[in-house]
Scaffold this motif. Structure first.
Motif: not given
Length: 729
Positions: A13, A16, A21, A23, A35, A37, A84, A86
């Protein structure tokens, strides 16, 4: 090497970035993808809680995240981000929605407009800026200037992030490193590891972020409050850092080279904290600590109280205040004795509960004790006890042995004390306090002190106090003249008046036989007719001690790996026999006998006894009451074996048997716990063996032992030695 490293995620993984990248497109109508991050590194946040609300407003044009409180909106669902990063909300009706990130750090909510047949995307960016700093130390603990490690170097990894010095932030962020990295003492975000091989090494850790309650805009739940609930309440960011390790360059050594062998290595087991608590609590219940408590309570002198006992002093004083109001004696002029009795009961009740707070851990002393036994301490003992060893039974943490007993009674409810008298619980069921915080005492302590003539000494004094002459031609206590101007006179008056409320020697004798198959010998306990006796206990216990002696010989031989399987099997046998006697008076008689004998010791330790009991001042007795008992033995022509040995038998025997009785030995089949048990209790076991030989003449440490003498009850052996003593005189 000091480098700011961006957090790394598992290989499957990668980090992201929505712009790099994108989704996977969700073709379902009316979907919203959220998302999460980290802002600086782009590292995804896994398991982050996202709450979705249907916004009362028609669209997001006038949405103000600083004023939003969620009260006027409807909670649609709460989802957690995947690997990921999400969280997907599908099949949403067209309209405005507010997504709230519910983990630490506090992040403003965001509004998104969902249209029919279309998908929307929201992105939460956390300003944590996590990083890992690596440093190296040589085997002699000196900082290394190299940018790479060498075999046998210690590598230290320090995790840092934005606000890591803030107390609130530290309460809501926890970092867990993968094995074999160990957390450094006194540092939640520091880890260390000793390099064992050359090549590439990797530091991997997870940053856990606390979650808010379900109510919007409420405060965060600190990690220590949810840490044991499970991963569902904690968001995670993966951290990683790589470093290279080289072979250490061999050095030529001139001159004589010495070679030494070390003892067999072992590994820490989960029952180490229980044994440590038993050792610390039983030592805290010793007479000297009891003397400090009484002096501090009534004389204002608490100089001898330290460590966890200092914290417990307040708890014992509060327990004394509660008991002092409820305990009463129907005698005149016995107030001093009544108060002493209530204070002693409070002392025993607080100290016998090894699971009561504050837990009886002394980290520095406990680690030093394990180091002397060649047992690696592993993680923090309190953490292992609370997270790994204790089992959750009906919402209460309890010992594994008691958890097994609870599983045998699934149909019986747990009763929680209610009302103003919580100890007077009359409802049918299992008592929660007995299950979660049992009073760990062994009656063998009272048995050996009684064989050491403690009770008989006090009985002789009270008889003479009442002007009753002892049998025989001479009056050994002719000088017993206790004046009324000092407290001892009134204390012995109250003690004598309360005789009808104390345990009789007959009751104690029957319970000694019920627990251990041992009994007293004398005129007061004639016509002995027990209904249930542990006739095999003495043989099994002495067999265990003899196996431990053989184990210690093997363990001291650095060319041999000691075999702990015989010790394990013997532990199972003794544990089974002990558990068979844990019924009827087992719950209350040991504590009552302990309270009464502690008071006897305290009375004998009073300075007034020096005036009519001739003692040897140059003998260094560990406790001040002992010289009185030995002086009484001399006057009455009792056994000439010092009470010091009987006190050692009681103290060491209690510690060893508590660890056997309350350990879940019936469900253990690997030898490592027995290996550690034998090493941990070596001072107590060898101290017991020595004291038993000094008192009875039977040496339990030799292999060619006389099985008849080994299984003979101690009172018979003591009578034989007393007869030999009389013949030699």
């Amino acid at each position: 090497m000091s480098t700011k490293i961006a957090p790394a995620n598992p290989p499957a993984h990668p980090p992201i970035n929505p712009s790099v990248n994108p989704p996977p497109r969700d073709s379902r109508p009316g979907s919203l993808q959220v998302s999460v991050h980290e802002r600086a590194s782009g590292a995804v946040v896994v398991n982050a809680a996202i709450a979705l609300y249907r916004c009362a407003m028609v669209d997001c044009a006038n949405f103000d995240p600083l004023r939003w409180d969620g009260r006027s909106d409807v909670l649609v669902d709460t989802r957690f981000t995947d690997a990921r990063g999400y969280a997907v909300f599908a099949e949403l009706a067209p309209g405005a929605y507010v997504a709230a990130y519910e983990n630490f750090p506090v992040t403003p909510p965001q509004c998104a407009q969902v249209h029919a047949g279309c998908g929307a995307l929201l992105c939460f960016e956390l300003a944590l800026e996590p990083g890992v700093t690596l440093s190296f130390e040589t085997p002699d603990c000196k900082p290394s200037t190299c940018r790479t490690a060498r075999v046998a170097d210690r590598v230290r990894a320090k995790v840092s992030f934005f606000g890591d010095q803030d107390a609130n932030t530290r309460a809501n962020v926890q970092v867990l490193a993968a094995a074999p990295w160990l957390i450094e003492r006194d540092d939640d975000y520091g880890f260390s590891y000793v390099v064992r091989r050359p090549g590439v090494h990797r530091f991997e850790a997870q940053m856990l972020l606390a979650r808010r309650p379900d109510t919007a805009l409420a405060g965060l739940i600190p990690l220590d409050a949810v840490g044991s609930v499970g991963g569902a309440l904690r968001a995670m960011i993966a951290l990683a850092a790589d470093f290279d390790a080289d072979e250490r360059t061999p050095q030529l050594i001139g001159g004589n080279v010495g070679v030494s062998l070390s003892r067999t290595e072992t590994e820490p087991t989960e029952d180490l904290p229980l044994w440590t608590l038993i050792r610390n609590s039983t030592e805290a219940m010793g007479f000297n600590n009891y003397l400090h408590f009484i002096d501090g309570l009534f004389c204002g002198d608490i100089g001898g109280v330290r460590g966890f006992e200092g914290e417990r002093f307040v708890k014992k004083a509060e327990q004394f205040g509660s008991l002092n109001k409820r305990r009463a004696l129907p005698f005149t002029d016995s107030e001093a004795y009544r108060v002493l009795k209530a204070a002693t009961e409070a002392f025993v009740m607080v100290n016998c509960g090894v699971l009561s707070q504050p837990l009886a851990f002394n980290p520095a002393e406990d680690e030093a004790y394990l180091d002397r036994r060649d047992i690696p301490p592993g993680r923090d003992l309190e953490t292992v006890l609370l997270n790994d060893y204790l089992e959750n039974v009906d919402g209460s943490a309890t010992l594994p042995y008691l958890a097994i007993i609870r599983r045998k009674l699934p149909d019986i409810p747990i009763t929680i004390p209610r009302g103003q008298e919580p100890q007077a619980d009359l409802c049918f069921g299992i008592l929660q306090d007995k299950l979660a915080n049992p009073c760990l005492l062994e009656l063998i302590w009272s048995y050996w002190h009684e064989e050491g003539m403690l009770v008989q000494t006090m009985n002789a004094i009270t008889q003479r106090f009442q002007n009753v002459r002892a049998p025989g031609l001479s009056d050994a206590l002719a000088n017993t003249e206790i004046d009324m101007l000092r407290p001892l006179n009134n204390l012995i008056w109250g003690y004598t008046q309360d005789e009808q409320h104390r345990l009789t020697v007959v009751r104690r004798n029957y319970e000694y036989d019920h627990h251990y198959g041992v009994r007293l010998d004398g005129k007061a306990v004639q016509n002995f007719r027990p209904a249930d006796t542990r006739s095999r206990f003495l043989e099994a216990f002495h067999h265990l001690l003899r196996l431990c002696t053989s184990f210690y010989r093997q363990d001291d031989d650095t060319t041999v790996k000691a075999d702990a399987f015989p010790v394990l099997n013997a532990l199972k046998e003794v544990h089974l026999i002990l558990s068979q006697g844990a019924h009827n008076q087992f719950g209350d008689l040991p504590s009552t006998a302990r309270i009464e004998m502690l008071m006897q010791q305290w009375l004998l330790a009073r300075p007034e006894f020096r005036e009519f009991l001739p003692t040897r001042l140059m003998v260094a007795y560990p406790e001040p009451w002992m010289d009185r008992v030995d002086a009484m033995k001399k006057l009455q022509n009792w056994t000439d074996t010092s009470v010091v040995h009987f006190r050692s038998l009681g103290m060491f025997g209690e510690q060893v048997l508590l660890s056997v009785r309350y350990g879940a030995w019936s469900d253990i089949y690997e030898p490592t716990p027995a290996f550690n048990w034998a090493r941990f209790w070596r001072p107590q076991i060898q101290g017991y063996i020595h004291a038993y030989r000094a008192a009875t003449g039977v040496d339990l440490s030799i292999d060619a032992v006389d099985t008849v003498a080994e299984s003979t009850i101690p009172s018979v052996l003591l009578r034989q030695r007393l007869s030999e003593q009389a013949r030699s005189a």
